[in-house]
Design an enzyme around this catalytic site. Structure first.
Site, short mmCIF file in Angstrom:
data_model
loop_
_atom_site.label_atom_id
_atom_site.label_comp_id
_atom_site.label_asym_id
_atom_site.label_seq_id
_atom_site.Cartn_x
_atom_site.Cartn_y
_atom_site.Cartn_z
N ASP A 301 53.23 37.86 -4.68
CA ASP A 301 53.50 36.61 -5.37
C ASP A 301 55.01 36.36 -5.34
O ASP A 301 55.79 37.28 -5.06
CB ASP A 301 53.00 36.71 -6.82
CG ASP A 301 52.96 35.35 -7.50
OD1 ASP A 301 53.17 34.33 -6.81
OD2 ASP A 301 52.75 35.31 -8.72
N ASP A 601 49.34 39.50 -11.30
CA ASP A 601 49.68 39.63 -12.71
C ASP A 601 48.67 38.98 -13.64
O ASP A 601 48.70 39.19 -14.85
CB ASP A 601 51.07 39.05 -12.99
CG ASP A 601 51.19 37.59 -12.56
OD1 ASP A 601 50.16 36.99 -12.18
OD2 ASP A 601 52.31 37.06 -12.60
N ASP A 605 43.55 37.62 -10.91
CA ASP A 605 44.00 38.45 -9.79
C ASP A 605 43.23 39.76 -9.70
O ASP A 605 43.28 40.46 -8.69
CB ASP A 605 45.50 38.77 -9.92
CG ASP A 605 46.37 37.55 -9.74
OD1 ASP A 605 45.94 36.63 -9.04
OD2 ASP A 605 47.48 37.53 -10.30
#
Length: 861
Positions: A301, A601, A605
């Site tokens: 990310d 996070d 996910d």
């Protein structure tokens, strides 16, 4: 203190301390560690040790007390080393468990406070949001669109809606909304605790690498037993006594197989995991340590990983003009200054834009983002003198912006109490809240979200939407994350609709790149590891970040492209990706043959983190469910830590292969000496006691020391190993073969020369065989950094100690008699040293030649 008497402010610090002392920590009692005797018995169950014990019984019956004494010394030493390694590994893993312990948010002394879940006590007010793992059994008294996954307890895969009349149970996961509840039961008294207590006695399973090596050990044992049987039969044919040949065969079997391998691997993995924790990477699952060395792709990310994770709302746009914020991080200190500009870049200050209408528009926008917000700011403390975000970092940045614009969020939240909400959802990319207004009957409705969601005719038909879209696009191309905010008034008692809003403005948020982001990406490239940049931001923002960190990809794959069936392996930059689409990206790259590590996070996910070969969760900004689903937790949320963890994984795997080369080549040499020696006229080249003594010294502490060797400086300049590579693959078994053969040859040459000269040839064979193996250990030693001062390592000390114990029996009469050795002359001793060093010199020469070929290859490229 009884339940239901807790103040809405929560417990005080003193009350919590008393409750913790009364009820104990909110943990499942760990099983009692095995007793010392049980640990010893487990070590004695090893097949190789059982063979030694059988040999001990046999030698005792034959009154061969010399071999009996040596066998018992070997058994005691191996058992002691095994028990010590097991205890050290358990201590290392226990330390990791403490570091990886989950956290919970509770209300203490009237403030939201993040604590370890183990410190939650009955009567605590626990605050929950999407992604949290429920720390205790709770009675809800506040719930907003709250939904929980209770599959860990009930097996029901469909999330369950929860309201204020319901209970939440420890171990379940909040999948949507937010809520608050009173802790009813903690620890072993909770619903999860009662189940976990039934499983607490289960020992951890061996890792895949340990299982592969155990299989390898079984194969080696069969081969060694077969060869040892051949040696025994050959001795019997030559007329040697049966008892002597049986003891020799058993001793040779033990010497040929690295029986300390399982303990060395376990310790290497555990200590490696502990070293990673010291570098801010907490390993939650031991197999991750070995898998890290094979990672070929890292999917990461942007926010908080490549960037600092400190969101800053820098620019504000309303239809009346621009404003820019000053200040650092989440510290409310700073200002919001008006600007005159017609674009998103390079505005200059201008008092002309500071009109009453402009000030009112900005103040209304700041009020909206303070109310449509679930975050909080944590004040600095003596231990941590920095303002911190509690909750979503983006929402914390909006609170900070409100403070800098002279809007107190607490005052507005008290004046505009929230009556209803539709929480943020990663699929909808928006959030809506409903508020009472002071002195008015109508309800204030506030929505915020991604511009492409909010700036549509259905959602926000009122305001200069065309201009807002242009501004949002300019900000996105400049690398900003953009939020659109809109509002409306509705009659009380009406339906809670989220459309027909009026545009309030845009807020541009930035997250500065980490100082090492570009260096980390470059290091991955040198190590043959690809980087996938995945973000929920707009394509322009994704490309701007990719260019700055050196991810060169001409094509951006969007979430819409994936929905349309585009192959995710066609790009390295992914924009407007929903969390659940990360699973598609991970699966596609795995299907293409890659070993994927993925960072995440959020609660959504978790499936992709579990699917990835290595799931990496953010320890600071991530949700609890993401941390629990991951294999690796970054306590600093820094992608550079993943690089360090991969390096550690490569180091451990390389060291295990080095140990195999060292141990198996020594065992091969001993077998060759015992097989070929009789053909050269040596009836019994080595006595059983001598074989066992050599094996004890070479496979003991030096073998463990090899597992602790530092990483090769070139480790992260080499491509990752293939996931299909066998433990003895990539030419390792060939190197074992020629190294073992060379050790065997120099040993036989030394014995032959000494016998020809009329000297103690058996003592010469004993000395050269042991010293040559220790020389190989030093030759396999990791090279240090160029120009760095060389300091003694554990391996140096271990080899020095083994070398001393190898030579000592020649000069100590009781040991010399025990092992059946004789004194050597100075000439014979020097010849032994000269011959013993040859295998080590051959290894060094081969490595030097390989290094030169590698350098020429790099120069040609």
């Amino acid at each position: 203190m009884t339940l239901q008497q807790t103040s809405p402010r929560g417990l005080s610090t003193d009350q919590a301390a008393l409750a913790l002392a009364e009820h104990g920590p909110n943990t499942i009692p760990a099983p009692r560690p095995p007793s010392a005797w049980l640990r010893v018995l487990v070590q004695l169950r090893d097949p190789m040790i059982l063979l030694l014990l059988a040999a001990a019984v046999l030698t005792a019956g034959l009154r061969d007390y010399t071999d009996l004494a040596v066998i018992l010394v070997v058994v005691v030493l191996n058992t002691t080393v095994g028990v010590v390694q097991e205890i050290r590994a358990e201590h290392a893993l226990a330390a990791l468990s403490r570091l990886a312990a989950p956290h919970a948010t509770v209300r203490r002394d009237g403030r939201a406070t993040l604590i370890a879940s183990a410190e939650v006590v009955p009567n605590d007010v626990v605050l929950l949001q999407a992604g949290d793992v429920v720390p205790a059994d709770l009675q809800l008294f506040d719930a907003a669109q709250l939904q929980a996954d209770e599959s860990t307890l009930t097996g029901e895969s469909v999330p369950v809606e929860k309201d204020t009349a319901d209970q939440l149970y420890a171990g379940t996961v909040v999948t949507r909304g937010r809520g608050s509840g009173l802790a009813l039961r903690t620890g072993s008294r909770s619903a999860l605790g009662k189940i976990a207590a039934l499983l607490s006695g289960q020992r951890p399973r061996a890792t895949p690498l340990q299982r592969r090596l155990a299989s390898l050990s079984r194969v080696l044992s069969i081969v060694a037993v077969s060869l040892s049987a051949i040696v025994a039969v050959a001795g019997l044919i030559r007329g040697l006594p049966l008892p002597d040949m049986v003891v020799t065969a058993v001793s040779l079997t033990v010497a040929a197989v690295p029986e300390s391998l399982p303990a060395v691997v376990t310790l290497a993995l555990a200590i490696g995991a502990h070293r990673m924790a010291q570098r801010a990477a907490v390993v939650r699952k031991l197999p991750a340590v070995e898998t890290l060395g094979a990672v070929t792709v890292v999917a990461t990310d942007k926010t908080g990983t490549l960037t600092q994770g400190i969101m800053q709302a820098d620019r504000v746009w309303t239809e009346s003009g621009w404003s820019v914020a000053t200040g650092t991080g989440y510290d409310p200190a700073g200002d919001l200054c008006p600007l005159a500009t017609s674009s998103a870049a390079g505005p200059a200050p201008s008092p002309s834009s500071d009109s009453p209408a402009a000030r009112d528009a900005v103040r209304r926008l700041l009020r909206d983002v303070a109310l449509c917000n679930d975050a909080a700011l944590r004040l600095p403390t003596d231990d941590d003198p920095v303002w911190r975000a509690i909750g979503d970092p983006t929402e914390a940045a909006l609170l900070t912006l409100a403070h800098r614009g002279a809007v107190d969020p607490d005052e507005y939240r008290a004046a505009y109490p929230r009556t209803h909400e539709v929480p943020f959802d990663s699929t909808r990319k928006r959030m809506t809240t409903f508020h009472e207004q002071p002195g008015r009957d109508d309800i204030l409705v506030i929505g915020k979200g991604a511009p492409e969601v909010m700036l549509t005719p259905d959602v926000t038909p009122y305001g200069d939407i065309t201009r807002a879209k242009v501004v949002a696009a300019e900000l996105s191309e400049a690398g900003y994350r953009v939020l659109a905010v809109a509002e409306k008034l509705m009659s009380p008692g009406g339906p809670h609709t989220e459309d027909q809003l009026h545009l309030a403005g845009l807020i541009a948020i930035t997250d500065p790149l980490r100082h090492n982001a570009a260096d980390v990406v470059a290091s991955f490239g040198k190590a043959g590891i690809g980087l996938l940049l995945i973000t929920g931001d707009a394509p322009g923002t994704a490309l701007a970040v990719a260019d700055r960190i050196g991810v060169h990809d001409g094509d951006v794959v969007t979430g819409a492209d994936i929905d349309d069936g585009k192959d995710p392996t066609t790009g390295h930059v992914f924009a407007r990706i929903r969390p659940e689409q990360k699973l598609d990206i991970v699966s596609a790259w795995q299907d293409a043959g890659h070993v994927v590590a993925m960072t995440g996070d959020g609660v959504n996910d978790a499936p992709a983190l579990r699917r990835a070969d290595i799931g990496v969760a953010m320890g600071q900004g991530g949700t609890e469910v993401a941390r629990q689903a991951a294999d690796l937790v970054l306590t600093d949320d820094d992608l550079g830590t993943v690089e360090a963890a991969i390096e550690e994984g490569r180091r451990i795997y390389t060291n295990i292969r080095t140990f195999l080369r060292y141990a198996l080549s020594g065992g091969l040499a001993e077998v060759l000496v015992m097989l070929i020696g009789p053909l050269l006229g040596f009836a019994v080249p080595l006595l059983p006691a001598q074989i066992l003594w050599i094996n004890m010294l070479t496979h003991g502490v030096p073998g463990v020391a090899i597992g602790a060797e530092p990483a090769d400086p070139e480790t992260m300049r080499q491509p990752p190993r293939s996931p299909q590579e066998q433990v003895l693959g990539a030419g390792l078994w060939q190197r074992i073969a020629w190294t073992g053969t060379l050790i065997g040859i120099v040993t036989l040459v030394a014995a032959y020369w000494t016998r020809h000269a009329g000297g103690p040839w058996q003592t010469m064979a004993y000395l050269v065989l042991g010293l040559a193996q220790l020389g190989v250990a030093l030759a396999l030693r990791r090279p240090g950094l160029p120009g760095a001062r060389r300091r003694p390592r554990f391996l140096d000390t271990a080899v020095a100690g083994a070398l001393l114990l190898q030579i000592l029996p020649l000069f100590v009469t009781p040991l010399r008699n025990l092992l059946g050795l004789q004194l050597l002359s100075a000439q014979e001793f020097l010849v032994a040293l000269a011959l013993a060093v040859l295998p080590a010199l051959a290894i060094i020469a081969g490595r030097t030649a390989a290094g030169r070929r590698h350098d020429r290859g790099n120069a040609a490229r």
